[in-house]
Design a protein around this motif. Structure first.
Motif, mmCIF file in Angstrom:
data_model
loop_
_atom_site.group_PDB
_atom_site.id
_atom_site.type_symbol
_atom_site.label_atom_id
_atom_site.label_comp_id
_atom_site.label_asym_id
_atom_site.label_seq_id
_atom_site.Cartn_x
_atom_site.Cartn_y
_atom_site.Cartn_z
ATOM 1 N N SER A 27 0.837 -1.213 0.000
ATOM 2 C CA SER A 27 0.000 0.000 0.000
ATOM 3 C C SER A 27 0.866 1.255 0.000
ATOM 4 C CB SER A 27 -0.924 0.006 1.224
ATOM 5 O OG SER A 27 -0.224 0.337 2.422
ATOM 6 N N GLN A 28 2.099 1.135 0.523
ATOM 7 C CA GLN A 28 3.028 2.256 0.541
ATOM 8 C C GLN A 28 3.867 2.313 -0.734
ATOM 9 O OE1 GLN A 28 2.840 4.435 3.342
ATOM 10 N NE2 GLN A 28 1.072 3.055 3.510
ATOM 11 N N ASN A 29 4.219 1.144 -1.247
ATOM 12 C CA ASN A 29 5.011 1.045 -2.474
ATOM 13 C C ASN A 29 4.678 -0.277 -3.159
ATOM 14 O OD1 ASN A 29 6.860 0.900 -4.524
ATOM 15 N ND2 ASN A 29 8.675 0.911 -3.222
ATOM 16 N N PRO A 30 3.905 -0.239 -4.232
ATOM 17 C CA PRO A 30 3.500 -1.477 -4.915
ATOM 18 C C PRO A 30 4.676 -2.287 -5.446
ATOM 19 C CG PRO A 30 2.207 0.395 -5.688
ATOM 20 C CD PRO A 30 3.320 0.961 -4.861
ATOM 21 N N ASN A 31 5.855 -1.681 -5.525
ATOM 22 C CA ASN A 31 7.022 -2.378 -6.044
ATOM 23 C C ASN A 31 7.761 -3.209 -5.006
ATOM 24 O OD1 ASN A 31 6.732 -1.359 -8.701
ATOM 25 N ND2 ASN A 31 7.649 0.589 -8.043
ATOM 26 N N VAL A 32 7.351 -3.130 -3.741
ATOM 27 C CA VAL A 32 7.961 -3.998 -2.729
ATOM 28 C C VAL A 32 7.643 -5.439 -3.103
ATOM 29 C CG1 VAL A 32 7.971 -4.700 -0.316
ATOM 30 C CG2 VAL A 32 7.868 -2.278 -0.896
ATOM 31 N N HIS A 33 8.679 -6.254 -3.220
ATOM 32 C CA HIS A 33 8.517 -7.642 -3.661
ATOM 33 C C HIS A 33 8.336 -8.538 -2.443
ATOM 34 C CE1 HIS A 33 9.015 -10.564 -6.988
ATOM 35 N NE2 HIS A 33 9.403 -11.371 -6.016
ATOM 36 N N VAL A 34 7.238 -9.290 -2.427
ATOM 37 C CA VAL A 34 6.902 -10.143 -1.284
ATOM 38 C C VAL A 34 7.121 -11.606 -1.658
ATOM 39 C CG1 VAL A 34 5.091 -10.878 0.317
ATOM 40 C CG2 VAL A 34 5.247 -8.469 -0.394
ATOM 41 N N THR A 35 8.003 -12.276 -0.893
ATOM 42 C CA THR A 35 8.332 -13.685 -1.144
ATOM 43 C C THR A 35 7.861 -14.551 0.015
ATOM 44 O OG1 THR A 35 10.288 -13.121 -2.463
ATOM 45 C CG2 THR A 35 10.211 -15.334 -1.512
ATOM 46 N N LEU A 36 7.119 -15.597 -0.312
ATOM 47 C CA LEU A 36 6.691 -16.568 0.691
ATOM 48 C C LEU A 36 7.737 -17.668 0.794
ATOM 49 C CD1 LEU A 36 4.472 -17.915 2.539
ATOM 50 C CD2 LEU A 36 3.728 -19.109 0.470
ATOM 51 N N ALA A 37 8.349 -17.808 1.958
ATOM 52 C CA ALA A 37 9.265 -18.921 2.225
ATOM 53 C C ALA A 37 8.426 -20.079 2.741
ATOM 54 C CB ALA A 37 10.314 -18.512 3.251
#
Length: 384
Positions: free
Chosen positions: A256-266
């Motif tokens: 919501s703050q930066n759509p480019n933050v990449h989220v990885t599920l370990a």
């Protein structure tokens, strides 16, 4: 120690041997004089003054104050972010791996956050009332947090877990005064919670796997903390899932703050999450040893829309990383933290670009002395 110090100073004064008195003894004696009873010198001011509230008026019309100190409930959240880049050799020297030290919470895990929010919302809505008993199914840490919160607030607690839960977490749950039930082979401990609450209206079911106040806690607290602590410079967030609340809440806020933050599920090898993200198909899982992460079903609190990709991690890699973290950073964490850190290290070692990676150090390693840090256990399960 004090008598020894006085004796050294007496010898120096009587024999003229001041030069032979240890400097530490002179410094200590100076401090004793500086803050001795009756001294006009006062101690340095606190950087954060303790607040006071008017309490009573004496017969001499002098107002006394009661100092307000934090209680256990006030210690939840605002955990530090620690540089753990030393766990690997990033391809780009500008890359940093930062661990969110959730073991600083009073229950030694990030689950304190969700239980605090779940209790507060349930009390506000009237679902949880004085005199009720709280029942919760948990792989361990949420059970500890439920037991802790009930001890603080005066509720009775029943925690249901399975045989996989470490001895240390079981002991912690009981220490807070909760009743602990361990499911037998073939029993679904999560369903046991729901069935018990359905049969007895005096029980409040936490239902952490489907309760949206779970990811809501991380959206409201952990996510904003990470954003502020990295000054908005975070590029990657890495976390495992069990209920899904952590990665969904934090990932949702960061995007919501930066759509480019990449989220990885370990995801631990054997869990169904990675395959479900890739195919949309619920496939049967296989057993794995890391506690508190991965699942054989899809919880309602998990939002796969915020997840960009997944990394599968073996038990051996997760447990080995725990020891790497301890020996390279001085932090002692649990298996799920090792799993998260292994995935974060892999990103750091493969990226040409400089990254600011934040991952969750979910809980304290002391909860796993009988497993992650036990040589016999590691050898027995071929994890060395």
């Amino acid at each position: 120690m004090f008598l020894k110090l006085q004796f050294l100073l007496f010898l120096a004064a009587s024999s003229g041997l001041d030069a032979f008195v240890p400097k530490s003894a002179i410094k200590a004696q100076s401090a004793l004089r500086l803050y001795s009873e009756g001294s006009e010198t006062t101690a340095p001011a606190l950087s954060t003054p303790v607040t006071t509230t008017a309490a009573a008026t004496t017969n001499n019309n002098v107002v006394k104050f009661r100092r307000d100190y934090p209680k256990a409930l006030d210690l939840i959240g605002n955990t530090p972010l620690c540089d753990i880049t030393a766990i690997c050799k990033p391809k780009n020297p500008g890359t940093r791996i930062l661990g969110k030290c959730e073991f600083f919470n009073p229950g030694y895990s990030m689950k304190d956050r969700i239980i605090k929010n779940i209790f507060e919302q349930a009390e506000a809505s009237g679902e949880l009332k004085p005199g009720m008993t709280v029942v919760a199914a948990s792989s361990g840490n949420t059970g500890c947090s439920v037991a802790l919160m009930c001890a603080i607030k005066g509720y009775k607690a029943i925690v249901i877990t399975n045989a996989k839960c470490s001895e240390e977490k079981c002991a912690s749950i009981r220490a807070y005064g909760a009743e602990l039930l361990i499911s037998e082979k073939g029993q679904d401990y999560m369903q046991m919670e729901l069935d018990m609450a359905a049969e007895d209206p005096s029980l409040y079911s936490v239902n952490q796997y489907n309760n949206l106040d779970n990811p809501g806690a991380h959206y409201q607290s952990t996510g904003p903390e990470i954003w502020a602590q990295t000054h908005g410079e975070i590029t990657n967030f890495v976390a495992a899932g069990s209920t899904g609340g952590t990665i969904s809440g934090i990932g949702g806020f960061l995007k919501s703050q930066n759509p480019n933050v990449h989220v990885t599920l370990a995801d631990p090898r054997g869990s169904i999450f990675a395959n479900f993200k890739a195919t949309g198909v619920v496939k049967k899982g296989t057993p794995f040893l890391v506690e508190g992460v991965g699942k054989e079903n899809i919880p309602g609190a998990m939002n796969f829309a915020v997840i960009d990709d997944t990394l599968t991690v073996t038990d051996k890699d997760a447990f080995t990383m725990c020891r790497t973290i301890a020996s390279n950073t001085g932090l002692m964490v649990g298996g799920s933290s090792g799993l998260n850190a292994h995935a974060a290290a892999k990103l750091a070692e493969e990226s040409e670009e400089p990254l600011t990676i934040v991952t969750m150090l979910c809980d304290l390693g002391v909860k796993y002395l009988s497993k992650v840090y036990n040589e016999e256990y590691l050898e027995e399960h071929d994890l060395k």
